[in-house]
Scaffold this motif. Structure first.
Motif, PDB file in Angstrom:
ATOM      1  N   SER B  22      -2.609  -1.159  -9.066  1.00  0.00           N
ATOM      2  CA  SER B  22      -1.592  -0.461  -8.266  1.00  0.00           C
ATOM      3  C   SER B  22      -0.150  -0.815  -8.624  1.00  0.00           C
ATOM      4  CB  SER B  22      -1.808  -0.673  -6.755  1.00  0.00           C
ATOM      5  OG  SER B  22      -2.935   0.044  -6.320  1.00  0.00           O
ATOM      6  N   LYS B  25       2.360   2.020  -9.042  1.00  0.00           N
ATOM      7  CA  LYS B  25       2.888   2.809  -7.920  1.00  0.00           C
ATOM      8  C   LYS B  25       4.275   2.354  -7.493  1.00  0.00           C
ATOM      9  CE  LYS B  25      -1.817   3.521  -6.362  1.00  0.00           C
ATOM     10  NZ  LYS B  25      -2.911   2.949  -5.578  1.00  0.00           N
ATOM     11  N   TRP B  26       4.670   1.219  -8.057  1.00  0.00           N
ATOM     12  CA  TRP B  26       5.952   0.653  -7.640  1.00  0.00           C
ATOM     13  C   TRP B  26       6.867   0.396  -8.829  1.00  0.00           C
ATOM     14  CZ3 TRP B  26       1.549  -1.308  -4.858  1.00  0.00           C
ATOM     15  CH2 TRP B  26       1.562  -0.954  -3.492  1.00  0.00           C
ATOM     16  N   GLN B  35      11.533  -2.046   1.333  1.00  0.00           N
ATOM     17  CA  GLN B  35      10.247  -1.347   1.444  1.00  0.00           C
ATOM     18  C   GLN B  35      10.427   0.127   1.125  1.00  0.00           C
ATOM     19  OE1 GLN B  35       8.597  -0.542   5.300  1.00  0.00           O
ATOM     20  NE2 GLN B  35       6.534  -0.377   4.488  1.00  0.00           N
ATOM     21  N   LYS B  36      11.530   0.673   1.630  1.00  0.00           N
ATOM     22  CA  LYS B  36      11.734   2.121   1.548  1.00  0.00           C
ATOM     23  C   LYS B  36      11.792   2.620   0.109  1.00  0.00           C
ATOM     24  CE  LYS B  36      14.686   5.621   3.658  1.00  0.00           C
ATOM     25  NZ  LYS B  36      15.912   5.853   4.435  1.00  0.00           N
ATOM     26  N   ALA B  38      10.703   1.093  -2.750  1.00  0.00           N
ATOM     27  CA  ALA B  38       9.887   0.295  -3.672  1.00  0.00           C
ATOM     28  C   ALA B  38       9.031   1.179  -4.571  1.00  0.00           C
ATOM     29  CB  ALA B  38       8.998  -0.657  -2.879  1.00  0.00           C
ATOM     30  N   MET B  44       2.493  10.119  -6.273  1.00  0.00           N
ATOM     31  CA  MET B  44       1.829   9.246  -5.304  1.00  0.00           C
ATOM     32  C   MET B  44       2.507   9.351  -3.941  1.00  0.00           C
ATOM     33  SD  MET B  44      -0.891   7.704  -5.932  1.00  0.00           S
ATOM     34  CE  MET B  44      -1.087   6.643  -4.510  1.00  0.00           C
ATOM     35  N   ASP B  45       3.841   9.423  -3.975  1.00  0.00           N
ATOM     36  CA  ASP B  45       4.555   9.474  -2.702  1.00  0.00           C
ATOM     37  C   ASP B  45       4.216  10.739  -1.921  1.00  0.00           C
ATOM     38  OD1 ASP B  45       5.684   7.093  -3.261  1.00  0.00           O
ATOM     39  OD2 ASP B  45       7.646   7.854  -3.844  1.00  0.00           O
ATOM     40  N   TYR B  47       1.270  12.877  -2.628  1.00  0.00           N
ATOM     41  CA  TYR B  47      -0.161  13.203  -2.462  1.00  0.00           C
ATOM     42  C   TYR B  47      -1.040  12.021  -2.060  1.00  0.00           C
ATOM     43  CZ  TYR B  47       1.513  17.456  -4.569  1.00  0.00           C
ATOM     44  OH  TYR B  47       2.229  18.598  -4.815  1.00  0.00           O
ATOM     45  N   ASP B  48      -0.552  10.830  -2.193  1.00  0.00           N
ATOM     46  CA  ASP B  48      -1.200   9.629  -1.668  1.00  0.00           C
ATOM     47  C   ASP B  48      -2.508   9.177  -2.337  1.00  0.00           C
ATOM     48  OD1 ASP B  48       0.569   8.629   0.417  1.00  0.00           O
ATOM     49  OD2 ASP B  48       0.173  10.530   1.391  1.00  0.00           O
ATOM     50  N   TYR B  49      -3.333  10.074  -2.745  1.00  0.00           N
ATOM     51  CA  TYR B  49      -4.599   9.662  -3.366  1.00  0.00           C
ATOM     52  C   TYR B  49      -4.321   8.888  -4.659  1.00  0.00           C
ATOM     53  CZ  TYR B  49      -7.170  13.000  -0.414  1.00  0.00           C
ATOM     54  OH  TYR B  49      -7.729  13.678   0.635  1.00  0.00           O
ATOM     55  N   HIS B  50      -5.150   7.879  -4.911  1.00  0.00           N
ATOM     56  CA  HIS B  50      -4.959   7.046  -6.099  1.00  0.00           C
ATOM     57  C   HIS B  50      -4.976   7.869  -7.400  1.00  0.00           C
ATOM     58  CE1 HIS B  50      -4.920   3.447  -8.517  1.00  0.00           C
ATOM     59  NE2 HIS B  50      -5.969   3.889  -9.190  1.00  0.00           N
ATOM     60  N   ALA B  51      -5.710   8.967  -7.381  1.00  0.00           N
ATOM     61  CA  ALA B  51      -5.827   9.788  -8.594  1.00  0.00           C
ATOM     62  C   ALA B  51      -4.467  10.256  -9.107  1.00  0.00           C
ATOM     63  CB  ALA B  51      -6.707  10.998  -8.313  1.00  0.00           C
ATOM     64  N   TYR B  52      -3.485  10.311  -8.219  1.00  0.00           N
ATOM     65  CA  TYR B  52      -2.160  10.807  -8.624  1.00  0.00           C
ATOM     66  C   TYR B  52      -1.302   9.727  -9.278  1.00  0.00           C
ATOM     67  CZ  TYR B  52      -3.254  15.088  -6.165  1.00  0.00           C
ATOM     68  OH  TYR B  52      -3.843  16.266  -5.786  1.00  0.00           O
TER      69      TYR B  52
END
Lengths: 525, 439, 485
Positions: B22, B25-26, B35-36, B38, B44-45, B47-52
């Motif tokens: 992961s 993702k950052w 946090q905002k 990062a 990812m931001d 669609y959220d699913y890891h596949a993205y």
């Protein structure tokens, strides 16, 4: 895939866009790091894919998690929850399983500056939380996996050693109030959070006994006992000033090194010396990192590429190295701590190679502060996993390390794992040296079948050696097979654990491939 | 390049190596300041699913290679919901040796070759490009409609201003500003007019390498026939394509510069003198194509030395593109020289700058994704305290301005060349607009 | 009864058993207002084997077992009073073995009968110290104190709410012997120690930490037969800082800064009367001293050890001064009328004269946990309801993440006419606090019903499930907590 009407019920909980039962998505979630050798150890094909989940679902609230789990009970579908998702223990053990990706539960509920704790949801990363806590001069314990991992996962469900453990303890011991969706779908709130009047997060025990006792233990239940949705975790003083100014470009960022930070690496020359000095440094409470790492690992933490690693070959001659990083908030504190360290160096005739023989890149200090050192383990072969993971006195950890060397060398000779002279180790102390843990990072090539098989056999043999030689229980004693092997040698703990599992998960829906199943279920298997 | 920069063998090896950690993702872990801000990945931001994520896409590539997933709309919808901004690669390569962006691009190439990609809207603009030389399907003859009559173009100049499709048809203000600045500096330049064709970037990034090669050859043939010595680009996408991607397929021997690099030189040489106060507070958005992806591949012909089983090193070390050599200083140096202007930075800048959300065919195939990404960036710009957002890419310009409109933000957007014009005293009207409502 | 007695004799021998009615009677009452039943026997087991057999017998014959460890006959809070007719007292006070003192690993292994007075001098000899509750009673069991989660006075060494308890050997209510934490194995304790282990990691084995459900359970889950207890090194130099103020918040703010940066070892806040009770024995002296003190007193101790002891104290003192100045408090009175040695004695030593009983001869204490912000509110509630003879003690816990608040109602046990009023006041205050959200994390007999009525049902159900696993026949201390519907 889920049956249409069942899928509809899940969709009604989270909305159709947040559940996917298609082949494409579910296959992505079937993959994880190290799954190939775990598969091989379990007698399966050594591919990096676990059983494919029936669906992936992304809840956004505790209530949604609860409804999902109730549906799992209704339809006897297992669930596996994951946060940032590193490692095979995030994987389902059966294809009758759905994955709860807690990505959307990503709030820092609060940072309580006065009561020195934070409350976080599942998908807040360690770096994110630290960045926010730093605004108050505080920091958080982050696991060895690194700052990208979820503190909630680490604190509630998965191991918990970290590089800053001397001053930030162990994840499992930093837990305060917990919000926990049990496998039967009930929401349990631990400690002061369970009060009807003015619930709050400040303590996770009682009234009376502490249910943290069934929550995770040393290694964590890896979602085998429910889903943790929020957790209160302790915050600690940030070891130095919090400016954290970074210029330049990746990877060798030009970090404005805080005035009061200093690193030491020295060779303790013998196992006995190492134990003595490590304990002594801890008794003096001067380091926020006090880690014994092997000679090769010393090179690795200062390197950002394999070639860079080889450049530092000269550092690798250290026989029993110790890394100490100290930080201070004031000059007085810094001077005192340096004086103590200098005294220790003199007393034991130790030579600090930092800033004498070797000047680290400035970004190294940023990585110490952000707990990013573990990631350097991937430099040599792109893949590693740790054998061992026992935790008790320093002497036990060192003996486990020493005993492991010939075994590791055997697999190095077979060309199954990379050559670290058999010495690869990371040992850190906790809570000012009150206990220690040791693991043996082992570099292998996850894309090479021979290496994968060799790694699996080595892990298996290493576990067996620990059992026979009474060297403590390693991290990865999980799943029915290993529990059945180890339980009889450890007060039959597995029988008690199974009773807990049965009592709290009557339908056996919390996927327990990396936990334990209730006896009845085992018999059925 | 004489060697393939990312051979099939490397692709096949690397797709088995994702750690699923992961990190992709950052932004680089040591750069996280809040946090905002990062996160680094628009897909990812949204669609959220890891596949993205970068890692998820590597897993998909492996699953496809192993036959675990078959081509489908589901697959294409994930693979093409990515701006190829390369932020995941920067984060991953901070320590690791994988090439997430290369894998993403090659996976698209395979899908196209296998007859599945790209998305219908992308196929449509590819056709338009082939037919009218621009993906907007605008008449080719209108390509120079942007050119005001008072701008001096020198047909004999060896310095070429390659305007690009977006500046020619959609962001004419950028083309005009760039041309006026060169006039002001007294630098003779040429434009290709009818002989300027799409650089091919939009199709290249969808995996249609064959169509891209046609375009590339067409362009290079023209440039070479005219003996061009230097090409100036105000479009970061065209610039990146010429600078980084063209040499992978065909060598050329002219110099390529982005306008910010060129204008910085002109300022240094005293050819451009700022005379007018521009009292505004701005924040600068690093376009991906001018920043982290604008690093030219360096030819490596060394040896792989097996040190021991499982451990090899490259001698000499293989150059690693990690965004360090992007164009970051030039735009900032220019902005800092504009009298009265104050530059404040966003949290995600330079090689870990957050993408505007438009690239790699996303704006046409998934306009909603493009807008949502843009809104994320707009919010970050607002949080910087600036009231003007500035960048150096027409595609970013379009998408960020769309984001401003959609989100109801009070931010104003200008291209850096427009600010230069203001500082040169050449656009007083715009200066009044820019400073209206206080700096 | 006879049959139980006979079987117990077989297990422990006659001399370790008593049926003496007078003695039995003393186990039916304690210093609380709880009324207990008279037990049928008292048994003094010698080892875990005997305890296993006793508990197995209890399961088969259906009698209750209440374990007691301290050798003192003074007990509080009603938690060890039999609530059922057929109860046997399992008196562990004769299991007095200090199994090992390990300087290197800073740990001691003790049986339940070992008291503070017995252990502390032995530890001193090796340069070690216990993490103590405030001035504990000399004959109090060290192990029981840890099992009860009594607050310790050094918050920065309170790494986990369970500290200083580490590994345990326990006989569960089923009669099964178990070892918690790394003591579980593999291997026997001897085999483990041969490999260098010292039973210092309480977590586990593997996925659970049973010591946490034993702790705080008031003897209702298992009987602990030995435990390892965490130690710290004995300082060689200590400096006591005593700050006085009429404003509690000022002192809370100062100690919060100490906690934030983990300065100072012992940190306690005491109301004047309690502080006087700690350092004086005689009632009149207590009153005199109390009157000379400001209402609120923050005491913290800077410690150093070895060559650089004074350097450490000096840097910490200066750093603390800077931080306190930043708080911009009005100057706090740091002139203590109390001898530094007396304060250190209260913090470092046990006492044969229970300090809470010194003023009036008896007391009832009300204690709970809360957060930093709510302390003054709770103090105000109690002060409104008990204007006289009230002592207050505030203790930061668990790295400063929560606070123990104790209110002591001092009274004269000889004044029988006053006792009903005290009892009523005790119950009224407790109820009011529970209602206001004070977290009674150690819910002893008189509080239990109300505490659990104000707690979530899911937690209670979970507790019951745990109890059912480890003590399915409810033979261990029935009637405590929420286990009897």
């Amino acid at each position: 895939m889920l049956e249409k009407d069942i899928l509809k019920e899940f969709q009604d909980v989270v909305g159709p866009e947040f559940i996917d039962d298609g082949d494409v998505m579910t296959n992505v979630y079937a993959y994880n790091w190290c799954t190939e050798f775990v598969n091989y150890m379990e007698g399966k094909e050594p591919i990096p894919f676990s059983p494919v989940p029936k669906a992936v679902i992304l809840p956004s609230t505790t209530e949604e998690v609860q409804k999902i789990i109730k549906l799992c009970n209704k339809y006897k579908i297992k669930f596996k929850a994951q946060s940032t998702g590193l490692g095979p223990w995030n994987q389902p053990s059966t294809d009758n399983s759905i994955i709860l990706d807690l990505r959307r539960m990503n709030k820092i509920v609060k940072i309580d500056e006065k009561n020195l704790y934070a409350v976080v949801e599942s998908y807040v990363s360690g770096a994110q939380l630290q960045a926010e806590a730093m605004k108050y001069g505080l920091t958080v314990h982050m696991p060895g996996a690194g700052p990208m991992a979820s503190p909630l996962a680490s604190h509630t469900s998965m191991a918990g050693p970290g590089f800053t453990s001397p001053q930030t303890g162990h994840s499992a011991r930093n837990v305060l109030g917990v919000e926990w969706v049990l496998p039967d779908g009930k929401i349990m709130r631990l400690g002061s959070l369970g009060q009807k009047n003015n619930p709050d997060w400040f303590i996770g025990d009682g009234p009376g006994p502490s249910l943290r006792g069934i929550m995770r233990g040393w290694v964590g239940a890896k979602s085998g006992i429910g889903v943790f949705t929020k957790v209160g975790i302790k915050l600690f003083p940030y070891p130095t000033d919090t400016k954290f100014v970074m210029t330049g470009h990746a990877p060798l960022y030009n970090f404005e090194k805080p005035d009061y930070i200093r690193a030491y690496v020295f060779d303790c020359k013998s196992w006995k010396g190492l134990e003595k000095i490590m304990l002594r440094v801890e008794e003096e409470e001067v380091g926020f990192i006090v880690s014994h790492i092997s000679g090769l690992a010393v090179m690795a933490i200062f390197s950002y590429s394999i070639e860079g690693l080889m450049d530092k070959m000269a550092l690798g001659v250290l026989k029993n190295p110790l890394l100490v990083v100290m930080g201070a908030r004031t000059k007085r504190e810094f001077d005192y701590k340096q004086m103590v360290m200098e005294d220790i160096l003199t007393e034991y005739d130790l030579e600090n190679i930092i800033d004498t023989k070797y000047v680290p890149e400035k970004v190294f200090y940023a990585e110490c502060l952000r707990a990013n050192l573990g990631y350097h383990g991937f430099i040599a072969t792109g893949g590693f996993q740790s054998a061992k993971g026992q935790a008790d006195a320093a002497a036990l950890c060192l003996r486990a390390e020493k005993t492991n060397i010939p075994l590791k060398q055997k697999y190095i000779k077979k060309e199954a794992i990379a050559n670290d002279f058999g010495e690869g180790a990371w040992m850190t102390s906790y809570e000012g040296g009150h206990f220690f843990h040791m693991e043996s990072p082992t570099m292998f090539n996850q894309s090479d079948l021979k290496s994968v098989k060799g790694m699996a056999n080595y892990m298996d043999e290493s576990n067996k050696q620990d059992l026979i030689k009474h060297l403590g229980a390693p991290f990865f004693i999980e799943g029915d097979k290993l529990h059945d092997e180890w339980g009889p040698h450890m007060m039959n703990y597995h029988n008690w654990l199974r009773k807990i599992k049965a009592a709290f998960d009557p339908n056996g829906v919390a996927d327990s491939g990396f936990y334990i199943t209730a006896k009845k279920e085992c018999e059925n298997k | 390049m004489t060697t393939e920069h990312f051979p099939e063998q490397e692709y096949r090896r690397m797709i088995k190596m994702c750690l699923r950690c992961s990190v992709c993702k950052w932004i680089p872990q040591v750069q996280i300041k809040s946090q905002k801000y990062a996160s680094c990945c628009p897909a990812m931001d949204i669609y959220d699913y890891h596949a993205y994520s970068g890692g998820g896409r590597i897993i998909l590539a492996l699953a496809y290679e192993m036959g675990r997933v078959k081509p489908s709309d589901d697959l294409l919808n994930i693979v093409y919901r990515c701006t190829e901004c390369g932020n995941c690669a920067i984060a991953c390569k901070y320590m690791n040796t994988l090439e997430p962006l290369e894998i993403i691009m090659k996976f698209r190439e395979k899908l196209v070759k296998d007859g599945y990609g790209p998305m219908p809207q992308q196929k449509a603009y590819t056709e338009a490009m082939k037919k009218v030389n621009n993906p907007y399907n605008e008449p080719h003859e209108k390509r120079v409609d942007w050119l005001p009559s008072d701008i001096k173009v020198d047909p004999d100049a060896k310095l070429l201003y390659y305007v690009g499709c977006t500046s020619s048809y959609r962001r004419k203000e950028m083309a005009i500003a760039a041309a006026r600045i060169m006039n002001a500096a007294g630098v003779p330049f040429n434009i290709l007019k009818d002989d300027e064709f799409c650089c091919g970037s939009p199709v290249y990034r969808t995996g249609d390498v064959e169509s891209f090669k046609v375009q590339l050859n067409k362009n290079l043939d023209v440039m070479e026939s005219k003996g061009i010595e230097t090409i100036i680009f105000s479009c970061a996408g065209c610039y990146d394509t010429f600078k980084v991607d063209y040499p992978l397929y065909r060598e050329y021997n002219f110099e390529v510069l982005h306008t910010v690099e060129f204008f910085e030189q002109l300022i240094e040489e005293g050819k451009l003198k700022f005379t007018t106060e521009v009292p505004i507070m701005v924040t600068y958005h690093d376009p991906c194509h001018l920043g982290r992806t604008a690093e030219r591949y360096e030819e490596w012909a060394g040896d792989e030395l097996k040190l021991m089983p499982l451990v090899s090193i490259n001698i000499p070390p293989k150059p690693k593109n990690i965004g360090a050599k992007g164009v970051y200083d030039a735009p900032r140096n220019i902005l800092n020289k504009i009298p009265g202007l104050k530059l404040v930075e966003m949290e995600r800048i330079m090689e870990y700058s957050y993408c505007c959300g438009a690239g790699a065919g996303v704006k046409s195939a998934f306009p909603d994704m493009a807008i949502r990404s843009s809104k994320n960036r707009i919010e970050e710009a607002e949080d910087s305290g600036a009231n003007i957002l500035v960048s150096a890419c027409p595609f970013c310009s379009t998408n960020l301005q769309d984001g401003i409109k959609e989100s109801g933000s009070k931010l104003k957007y200008y291209d850096i060349s427009e600010l230069i014009l203001m500082a040169l005293g050449l656009d007083p009207e715009k200066l009044i607009q820019a400073t209206a409502g206080g700096a | 009864m006879n049959e139980i007695y006979q079987k117990l004799v077989k297990i422990c021998g006659k001399k370790n058993l008593s049926n003496n009615p007078d003695l039995l009677k003393t186990y039916s009452e304690d210093c609380s207002y709880v009324s207990g039943k008279t037990p049928i026997s008292i048994v003094w087991p010698k080892n875990s084997k005997q305890i296993e057999e006793i508990l197995k017998l209890a399961n088969s014959m259906g009698f209750s077992v209440i374990s007691i460890s301290s050798s003192s006959n003074v007990r509080y809070h009603g938690d060890t009073l039999p609530k059922k007719d057929n109860s046997v007292i399992l008196n562990l006070s004769k299991m007095k073995n200090i199994v090992s003192i390990d300087r290197k690993n800073r740990v001691v292994m003790v049986e339940p009968g070992v008291t503070f007075a017995e252990l502390i001098p032995k530890l001193k000899e090796k340069g070690l110290r216990l993490l103590l509750p405030l001035h504990p009673e000399s004959d109090k069991s060290v192990l029981t104190s840890a099992l009860k989660r009594e607050p310790i006075t050094i918050p920065r060494y309170h790494w986990d709410s369970s500290d200083p308890l580490l590994c345990t050997e326990v006989v569960f209510g089923t009669g099964d012997l178990f070892r918690t934490g790394t003591a579980a194995g593999p291997g026997t304790i001897k085999q483990q120690q041969k490999r260098g282990a010292a039973q210092v990691n309480p977590m586990g084995p593997t996925h659970f930490s049973p010591y946490r459900v034993i702790q705080g359970a008031q003897g209702s889950i298992g009987v602990v037969t030995w435990a390892t207890v965490k130690l710290e090194l004995l300082p060689t130099v200590q400096k006591v800082i005593h700050l006085q103020s009429e404003n509690l918040q000022d002192l809370l703010d100062v100690q919060q800064i100490l906690l934030k940066y983990r300065y100072a070892d012992e940190i306690v806040i005491l109301q004047n009367l309690n502080l006087a009770c700690l350092v004086k024995i005689e009632s009149s002296q207590i009153v005199e001293l109390s009157n000379s003190l400001a209402k609120w007193n923050l005491i913290y101790v800077l410690s150093g050890r070895g060559k650089f002891a004074n350097d450490k104290i000096s840097y910490q003192e200066n750093d603390i001064n800077d931080l306190v100045q930043e708080l911009k408090k009005e100057k706090l009175n740091n002139n203590s009328p109390i001898n530094e040695k007396d304060i250190l004695t209260a913090l470092k030593e046990p006492t044969a004269f229970p300090w809470r009983s010194r003023l009036k001869g008896a007391y009832q204490d009300i204690f709970f946990i809360t957060n930093f912000e709510r302390i003054p509110e709770f103090v105000s509630i109690v002060e409104k309801m008990a204007q006289k003879n009230l002592g207050t003690y505030i203790q930061a816990l668990n790295q400063g993440t929560s606070y123990y608040c104790e209110f002591d109602l001092f009274y004269d046990p000889g004044d029988e006419s006053a006792i009903p009023g005290i009892k009523q006041n005790f119950m009224d205050i407790s109820s009011k606090l529970i209602e206001a959200g004070a977290f009674f994390n150690r819910p002893y007999s008189l509080w239990a019903k109300e505490v659990f009525a104000n707690h979530s049902e899911e937690t209670i159900t979970a507790f019951k499930k745990v109890k059912k696993i480890f003590d399915p026949n409810n033979i261990l201390n029935p009637g405590v907590l929420c286990f009897d519907d």
